[in-house]
Scaffold this motif. Structure first.
Motif, mmCIF file in Angstrom:
data_model
loop_
_atom_site.group_PDB
_atom_site.id
_atom_site.type_symbol
_atom_site.label_atom_id
_atom_site.label_comp_id
_atom_site.label_asym_id
_atom_site.label_seq_id
_atom_site.Cartn_x
_atom_site.Cartn_y
_atom_site.Cartn_z
ATOM 1 N N VAL A 114 -45.628 14.345 -18.049
ATOM 2 C CA VAL A 114 -46.302 15.586 -18.423
ATOM 3 C C VAL A 114 -47.199 16.120 -17.314
ATOM 4 C CG1 VAL A 114 -46.140 15.210 -20.907
ATOM 5 C CG2 VAL A 114 -48.171 14.440 -19.697
ATOM 6 N N ARG A 115 -47.579 15.281 -16.366
ATOM 7 C CA ARG A 115 -48.345 15.785 -15.216
ATOM 8 C C ARG A 115 -47.500 16.718 -14.355
ATOM 9 N NH1 ARG A 115 -50.191 10.425 -12.848
ATOM 10 N NH2 ARG A 115 -50.608 9.451 -14.829
ATOM 11 N N LEU A 116 -46.188 16.601 -14.457
ATOM 12 C CA LEU A 116 -45.275 17.439 -13.680
ATOM 13 C C LEU A 116 -44.946 18.761 -14.374
ATOM 14 C CD1 LEU A 116 -42.790 14.627 -12.598
ATOM 15 C CD2 LEU A 116 -44.690 15.567 -11.275
ATOM 16 N N VAL A 117 -45.455 18.936 -15.574
ATOM 17 C CA VAL A 117 -45.135 20.116 -16.373
ATOM 18 C C VAL A 117 -46.182 21.194 -16.168
ATOM 19 C CG1 VAL A 117 -44.812 20.969 -18.734
ATOM 20 C CG2 VAL A 117 -43.933 18.717 -18.098
ATOM 21 N N SER A 118 -45.682 22.420 -15.969
ATOM 22 C CA SER A 118 -46.567 23.584 -15.832
ATOM 23 C C SER A 118 -46.174 24.616 -16.882
ATOM 24 C CB SER A 118 -46.399 24.218 -14.450
ATOM 25 O OG SER A 118 -46.732 23.299 -13.443
ATOM 26 N N PRO A 119 -47.137 25.420 -17.329
ATOM 27 C CA PRO A 119 -46.808 26.464 -18.291
ATOM 28 C C PRO A 119 -45.672 27.350 -17.772
ATOM 29 C CG PRO A 119 -49.177 26.258 -18.076
ATOM 30 C CD PRO A 119 -48.565 25.396 -17.005
ATOM 31 N N ALA A 167 -42.442 14.438 -25.571
ATOM 32 C CA ALA A 167 -42.539 15.554 -26.523
ATOM 33 C C ALA A 167 -43.878 15.549 -27.255
ATOM 34 C CB ALA A 167 -41.384 15.490 -27.525
ATOM 35 N N GLU A 168 -44.378 14.367 -27.572
ATOM 36 C CA GLU A 168 -45.666 14.262 -28.277
ATOM 37 C C GLU A 168 -46.817 14.851 -27.473
ATOM 38 O OE1 GLU A 168 -45.779 10.057 -28.900
ATOM 39 O OE2 GLU A 168 -44.652 10.177 -30.776
ATOM 40 N N ARG A 169 -46.645 15.004 -26.165
ATOM 41 C CA ARG A 169 -47.719 15.487 -25.303
ATOM 42 C C ARG A 169 -47.509 16.923 -24.807
ATOM 43 N NH1 ARG A 169 -47.039 10.121 -24.972
ATOM 44 N NH2 ARG A 169 -48.814 8.777 -24.507
ATOM 45 N N LEU A 170 -46.465 17.595 -25.256
ATOM 46 C CA LEU A 170 -46.129 18.912 -24.709
ATOM 47 C C LEU A 170 -46.874 20.088 -25.334
ATOM 48 C CD1 LEU A 170 -42.266 18.684 -24.174
ATOM 49 C CD2 LEU A 170 -44.085 18.570 -22.452
ATOM 50 N N ALA A 171 -47.218 20.021 -26.594
ATOM 51 C CA ALA A 171 -47.782 21.177 -27.293
ATOM 52 C C ALA A 171 -48.953 21.839 -26.566
ATOM 53 C CB ALA A 171 -48.164 20.803 -28.725
ATOM 54 N N PRO A 172 -49.924 21.094 -26.054
ATOM 55 C CA PRO A 172 -51.052 21.760 -25.393
ATOM 56 C C PRO A 172 -50.703 22.372 -24.033
ATOM 57 C CG PRO A 172 -51.522 19.402 -25.737
ATOM 58 C CD PRO A 172 -50.130 19.662 -26.196
ATOM 59 N N LEU A 173 -49.506 22.103 -23.525
ATOM 60 C CA LEU A 173 -49.145 22.559 -22.185
ATOM 61 C C LEU A 173 -48.411 23.897 -22.168
ATOM 62 C CD1 LEU A 173 -47.887 19.131 -20.811
ATOM 63 C CD2 LEU A 173 -50.167 20.138 -20.612
ATOM 64 N N GLY A 174 -48.171 24.496 -23.327
ATOM 65 C CA GLY A 174 -47.398 25.730 -23.409
ATOM 66 C C GLY A 174 -48.061 26.881 -22.695
ATOM 67 N N ALA A 202 -40.296 18.237 -10.489
ATOM 68 C CA ALA A 202 -41.054 19.474 -10.664
ATOM 69 C C ALA A 202 -40.531 20.453 -9.623
ATOM 70 C CB ALA A 202 -42.544 19.226 -10.498
ATOM 71 N N ARG A 203 -39.419 21.091 -9.928
ATOM 72 C CA ARG A 203 -38.859 22.070 -8.995
ATOM 73 C C ARG A 203 -39.681 23.347 -9.060
ATOM 74 N NH1 ARG A 203 -32.816 21.983 -10.876
ATOM 75 N NH2 ARG A 203 -33.855 23.255 -12.393
ATOM 76 N N ARG A 204 -39.951 23.873 -7.959
ATOM 77 C CA ARG A 204 -40.648 25.149 -7.897
ATOM 78 C C ARG A 204 -39.612 26.230 -7.608
ATOM 79 N NH1 ARG A 204 -44.609 23.326 -10.397
ATOM 80 N NH2 ARG A 204 -46.024 21.996 -9.285
ATOM 81 N N ARG A 205 -39.620 27.254 -8.422
ATOM 82 C CA ARG A 205 -38.714 28.369 -8.175
ATOM 83 C C ARG A 205 -39.278 29.240 -7.092
ATOM 84 N NH1 ARG A 205 -37.809 30.266 -14.244
ATOM 85 N NH2 ARG A 205 -37.945 28.196 -15.021
ATOM 86 N N THR A 216 -36.726 22.700 -15.516
ATOM 87 C CA THR A 216 -37.509 22.312 -14.358
ATOM 88 C C THR A 216 -37.965 20.868 -14.459
ATOM 89 O OG1 THR A 216 -39.394 23.297 -15.462
ATOM 90 C CG2 THR A 216 -38.320 24.617 -13.769
ATOM 91 N N CYS A 217 -37.802 20.261 -15.616
ATOM 92 C CA CYS A 217 -38.118 18.851 -15.765
ATOM 93 C C CYS A 217 -37.183 18.282 -16.804
ATOM 94 C CB CYS A 217 -39.567 18.658 -16.202
ATOM 95 S SG CYS A 217 -40.021 16.908 -16.316
ATOM 96 N N CYS A 218 -36.566 17.177 -16.473
ATOM 97 C CA CYS A 218 -35.622 16.557 -17.397
ATOM 98 C C CYS A 218 -36.054 15.121 -17.605
ATOM 99 C CB CYS A 218 -34.215 16.626 -16.814
ATOM 100 S SG CYS A 218 -32.980 15.923 -17.891
ATOM 101 N N SER A 219 -36.300 14.730 -18.828
ATOM 102 C CA SER A 219 -36.795 13.385 -19.098
ATOM 103 C C SER A 219 -35.654 12.444 -19.425
ATOM 104 C CB SER A 219 -37.765 13.445 -20.277
ATOM 105 O OG SER A 219 -38.103 12.154 -20.694
ATOM 106 N N CYS A 220 -35.654 11.319 -18.778
ATOM 107 C CA CYS A 220 -34.770 10.198 -19.053
ATOM 108 C C CYS A 220 -33.326 10.505 -18.747
ATOM 109 C CB CYS A 220 -35.013 9.685 -20.455
ATOM 110 S SG CYS A 220 -36.752 9.245 -20.638
ATOM 111 N N ARG A 221 -32.402 10.289 -19.664
ATOM 112 C CA ARG A 221 -31.004 10.355 -19.284
ATOM 113 C C ARG A 221 -30.138 11.046 -20.326
ATOM 114 N NH1 ARG A 221 -32.295 5.822 -21.527
ATOM 115 N NH2 ARG A 221 -30.856 4.820 -22.919
ATOM 116 N N PRO A 222 -30.021 12.348 -20.295
ATOM 117 C CA PRO A 222 -29.112 13.009 -21.229
ATOM 118 C C PRO A 222 -27.692 12.494 -21.020
ATOM 119 C CG PRO A 222 -30.491 14.611 -20.114
ATOM 120 C CD PRO A 222 -30.709 13.274 -19.440
#
Length: 181
Positions: free
Chosen positions: A74-79, A95-102, A171-174, A154-160
């Protein structure tokens, strides 16, 4: 049942003081949920499936490591980002930590994540289809979508499944239009 790999309907009925028909119906429900396989006169376990693939069985495994992974991810996640989460219980920790990052868009095939995040303000959920598998609590056997440029994760967790292997959190920057020229 895990120890012997087989259980008899009569034995379960006697042990629990219920009819054989009740046990038969209950085993049918457990089979639909992916916990066992019904066979003539009883049921067999699939230890690997129960221990490795059931969400209920995996959720407590390596909980400290999953929490550390989630905190790092979640440190790699930006709004404004699009986050793709697979059906792993590690992804559930993210997912449990994403809500405040929207505001965020979350793309997932994991019903537990969809249920957890549905209704959270600032989160747009996209559920990937496929065949629902109760033991994974996920929709599987789907092909990856063709991501429009505006919606590339921009962020993919684990292994789909079939998409990548290992932990792929970046954390890819566009690039802006002016810098892309």
């Amino acid at each position: 049942m895990l120890a012997s790999g087989f259980v008899r309907i009569e034995g379960l009925a006697a042990k629990h003081g219920v009819s054989g028909m009740t046990v038969h119906r209950d085993l049918g429900v457990l089979e639909q949920q992916g916990w066992l396989r019904k066979v003539r006169g009883g049921a067999t376990s699939t230890p690997t499936a129960l221990l490795e693939s059931s969400v209920r069985a995996r959720i407590g495994d390596a909980a400290d490591e999953k929490a550390r992974l989630a905190k790092h991810a979640v440190r790699l996640v930006s709004p404004g980002q699009v986050i793709a989460l697979d059906y792993s219980t590690s992804a559930l920790g993210v997912a449990e930590r994403l809500a405040p990052l929207g505001p965020l868009t979350v793309v997932t095939n994991f019903l537990s994540v969809i249920n957890l995040l549905s209704g959270e303000p600032g989160l747009h959920l996209i559920g990937l289809g496929g065949d629902y598998q109760p033991s994974y609590d996920a929709f599987l056997r789907c092909t990856p979508p063709a991501w429009p440029a505006r919606c590339a994760p921009t962020c993919c967790s684990c292994r789909p499944p079939r998409w990548s292997t290992g932990i792929a959190c970046t954390a890819r920057r566009r690039r802006s239009r002016s810098s892309a020229r």
